[in-house]
Design an enzyme around this catalytic site. Structure first.
Site, PDB file in Angstrom:
ATOM      1  N   ARG A  82       0.833  -1.212   0.000  1.00 35.01           N
ATOM      2  CA  ARG A  82       0.000   0.000   0.000  1.00 35.01           C
ATOM      3  C   ARG A  82       0.866   1.260   0.000  1.00 35.01           C
ATOM      4  O   ARG A  82       0.524   2.253  -0.632  1.00 35.01           O
ATOM      5  CB  ARG A  82      -0.946  -0.020   1.206  1.00 35.01           C
ATOM      6  CG  ARG A  82      -1.925  -1.174   1.126  1.00 35.01           C
ATOM      7  CD  ARG A  82      -2.982  -1.088   2.171  1.00 35.01           C
ATOM      8  NE  ARG A  82      -3.840   0.066   1.965  1.00 35.01           N
ATOM      9  CZ  ARG A  82      -4.478   0.681   2.943  1.00 35.01           C
ATOM     10  NH1 ARG A  82      -4.338   0.273   4.190  1.00 35.01           N
ATOM     11  NH2 ARG A  82      -5.242   1.707   2.694  1.00 35.01           N
ATOM     12  N   GLN A 113     -10.105  10.181   7.624  1.00 34.25           N
ATOM     13  CA  GLN A 113      -9.954   8.779   8.034  1.00 34.25           C
ATOM     14  C   GLN A 113      -8.826   8.140   7.235  1.00 34.25           C
ATOM     15  O   GLN A 113      -8.440   7.010   7.496  1.00 34.25           O
ATOM     16  CB  GLN A 113     -11.253   8.007   7.749  1.00 34.25           C
ATOM     17  CG  GLN A 113     -12.428   8.513   8.564  1.00 34.25           C
ATOM     18  CD  GLN A 113     -13.742   7.974   8.011  1.00 34.25           C
ATOM     19  OE1 GLN A 113     -14.172   6.878   8.365  1.00 34.25           O
ATOM     20  NE2 GLN A 113     -14.396   8.724   7.153  1.00 34.25           N
ATOM     21  N   ASP A 116      -3.264   8.031   3.923  1.00 33.56           N
ATOM     22  CA  ASP A 116      -2.381   8.156   2.759  1.00 33.56           C
ATOM     23  C   ASP A 116      -1.554   9.443   2.685  1.00 33.56           C
ATOM     24  O   ASP A 116      -0.682   9.577   1.821  1.00 33.56           O
ATOM     25  CB  ASP A 116      -3.183   7.965   1.465  1.00 33.56           C
ATOM     26  CG  ASP A 116      -4.342   8.956   1.302  1.00 33.56           C
ATOM     27  OD1 ASP A 116      -4.296  10.031   1.925  1.00 33.56           O
ATOM     28  OD2 ASP A 116      -5.282   8.644   0.544  1.00 33.56           O
ATOM     29  N   HIS A 131      -7.212   8.071  11.781  1.00 33.38           N
ATOM     30  CA  HIS A 131      -6.767   6.666  11.783  1.00 33.38           C
ATOM     31  C   HIS A 131      -5.261   6.516  11.585  1.00 33.38           C
ATOM     32  O   HIS A 131      -4.799   5.457  11.167  1.00 33.38           O
ATOM     33  CB  HIS A 131      -7.543   5.880  10.715  1.00 33.38           C
ATOM     34  CG  HIS A 131      -9.024   5.813  10.993  1.00 33.38           C
ATOM     35  ND1 HIS A 131      -9.954   5.441  10.054  1.00 33.38           N
ATOM     36  CD2 HIS A 131      -9.730   6.083  12.121  1.00 33.38           C
ATOM     37  CE1 HIS A 131     -11.170   5.474  10.595  1.00 33.38           C
ATOM     38  NE2 HIS A 131     -11.058   5.877  11.845  1.00 33.38           N
ATOM     39  N   CYS A 139       6.989   1.733  17.575  1.00 34.91           N
ATOM     40  CA  CYS A 139       7.417   0.524  18.265  1.00 34.91           C
ATOM     41  C   CYS A 139       6.249  -0.080  19.032  1.00 34.91           C
ATOM     42  O   CYS A 139       5.528   0.629  19.743  1.00 34.91           O
ATOM     43  CB  CYS A 139       8.563   0.858  19.227  1.00 34.91           C
ATOM     44  SG  CYS A 139       9.068  -0.570  20.206  1.00 34.91           S
ATOM     45  N   CYS A 161      15.073  -1.012  20.227  1.00 36.66           N
ATOM     46  CA  CYS A 161      14.940  -1.788  21.466  1.00 36.66           C
ATOM     47  C   CYS A 161      14.806  -3.285  21.186  1.00 36.66           C
ATOM     48  O   CYS A 161      14.742  -4.094  22.105  1.00 36.66           O
ATOM     49  CB  CYS A 161      13.746  -1.280  22.281  1.00 36.66           C
ATOM     50  SG  CYS A 161      12.154  -1.823  21.669  1.00 36.66           S
ATOM     51  N   GLY A 198     -16.582  11.382   0.350  1.00 34.35           N
ATOM     52  CA  GLY A 198     -16.039  10.069   0.011  1.00 34.35           C
ATOM     53  C   GLY A 198     -15.896   9.111   1.173  1.00 34.35           C
ATOM     54  O   GLY A 198     -14.910   8.383   1.257  1.00 34.35           O
ATOM     55  N   GLU A 226     -22.451   7.675  -4.277  1.00 32.88           N
ATOM     56  CA  GLU A 226     -23.728   6.994  -4.031  1.00 32.88           C
ATOM     57  C   GLU A 226     -24.259   7.317  -2.642  1.00 32.88           C
ATOM     58  O   GLU A 226     -23.570   7.927  -1.825  1.00 32.88           O
ATOM     59  CB  GLU A 226     -23.563   5.478  -4.195  1.00 32.88           C
ATOM     60  CG  GLU A 226     -22.535   4.902  -3.246  1.00 32.88           C
ATOM     61  CD  GLU A 226     -22.224   3.443  -3.510  1.00 32.88           C
ATOM     62  OE1 GLU A 226     -22.374   2.998  -4.662  1.00 32.88           O
ATOM     63  OE2 GLU A 226     -21.827   2.749  -2.553  1.00 32.88           O
TER      64      GLU A 226
END
Ligand code: APR
Length: 269
Positions: A82, A113, A116, A131, A139, A161, A198, A226
């Site tokens: 991705r 949300q 990217d 998000h 980590c 670590c 969207g 939609e």
């Protein structure tokens, strides 16, 4: 009063009731809630609907803490894929329009949300990433965060670590960071208008943010290809591609003269 006009399709038929347009032009505080659909025209697939990511991939294996514990390499392989896909993508006119909206308002925030990083690349400054961001890893033990300019090479990456790094994103079953949700809720509760662009509006708590705007008497304007869960209570739903509708919608609100010149046929209707 409940102003509702849920069935406007395509930028060629963009007409907005005068009452709503007037409120939009007078709005001083605004926010935009975005979801995967805004980046679809940049070539980044959405999660739900035909051809969506969750049709092809199992989210329990790829986007949950349990999945990561079971197979961190598989999860990283998917995030690496991705990252490569997102690196190639470019912001589209919807991201660019939103970046241009920022200086128009006294208060403005993009609540996204998406992980990217497209809003930042398009020039938006006030961005709340609900998000997380795919261009950061952290980590899994001590929380050290590392910024990434490029897709990860060695997978799974390991912290100094010795523990595994994980993508710095919010997975299913995880809480949004408190400060992030707090800032987003405050922006939503102060907005005269929230544009919701969207998103299928099925993932909470993000999907509840428009309700906060609605509850304080603000307008909720949806842009989607939609009907969604939000359409029932949005003041206005505009159906069409975000990259096409957002520039037209914004010029109608903020630059009516330009709108009349660039869209004489629509303006006459
Ligand atoms: N323009 C506008 N809307 C579009 C476009 C487009 N070009 N293409 C698709 N859409 C709409 C779809 O109709 C759908 O309503 O975008 C929405 C995408 O919905 P989802 O795939 O469910 O994405 P999102 O709402 O962002 O998902 C929320 O779910 O899987 C998790 O963490 C992930 O942040 C994500 C969250």
């Amino acid at each position: 009063m409940r102003l509702k006009m849920p069935c406007i399709t395509g930028s060629d038929r963009l007409s907005i009731p005068e009452g709503i347009l007037d409120k939009l032009r007078r709005a001083r505080r605004a926010s935009v809630l975005t979801g995967a659909g805004i980046s679809a025209e940049s070539g980044i697939p959405t999660f739900r609907g035909a051809g969506g990511i969750w049709e092809k991939y199992d989210f329990t294996k790829l986007a949950t803490p349990e999945g990561f514990k079971e197979d961190p390499r598989l999860v990283w392989e998917w995030y690496q894929l991705r990252q490569r896909e997102m690196k190639k993508a470019k912001p589209n006119p919807a991201h660019e329009t939103i970046a241009g909206m920022e200086d128009h308002f006294d208060e403005f925030a993009v609540l996204t949300q998406n992980i990217d990083g497209m809003h930042r690349r398009a020039g938006s400054r006030k961005i709340i990433e609900l998000h997380g961001n795919i261009w950061r890893m952290r980590c899994s033990r001590d929380g050290t965060v590392i910024d990434l300019g490029d897709p990860v090479e060695e997978i799974p990456p390991v912290c100094q670590c010795g523990s595994l790094m994980r993508p710095d994103v919010v997975w299913f079953g995880e809480q949004l960071p408190h400060d992030v949700l707090d800032s987003a809720s405050q922006a939503a509760s102060r907005s005269d208008v929230m544009f919701v662009v969207g998103t299928s509006a099925v993932v909470y708590p993000a999907a509840a943010l428009p309700i906060l705007t609605k509850n304080r008497g603000g307008l909720v304007i949806e842009v989607n290809i939609e009907k969604t869960e939000l359409s029932a209570y949005a003041d206005l739903s505009l159906f069409g591609r975000a990259g096409e509708l957002m520039p037209v919608l914004w010029s109608l609100i903020a630059q009516p003269e330009r709108f009349m010149t660039e869209h004489p046929i629509i303006a006459k209707r």
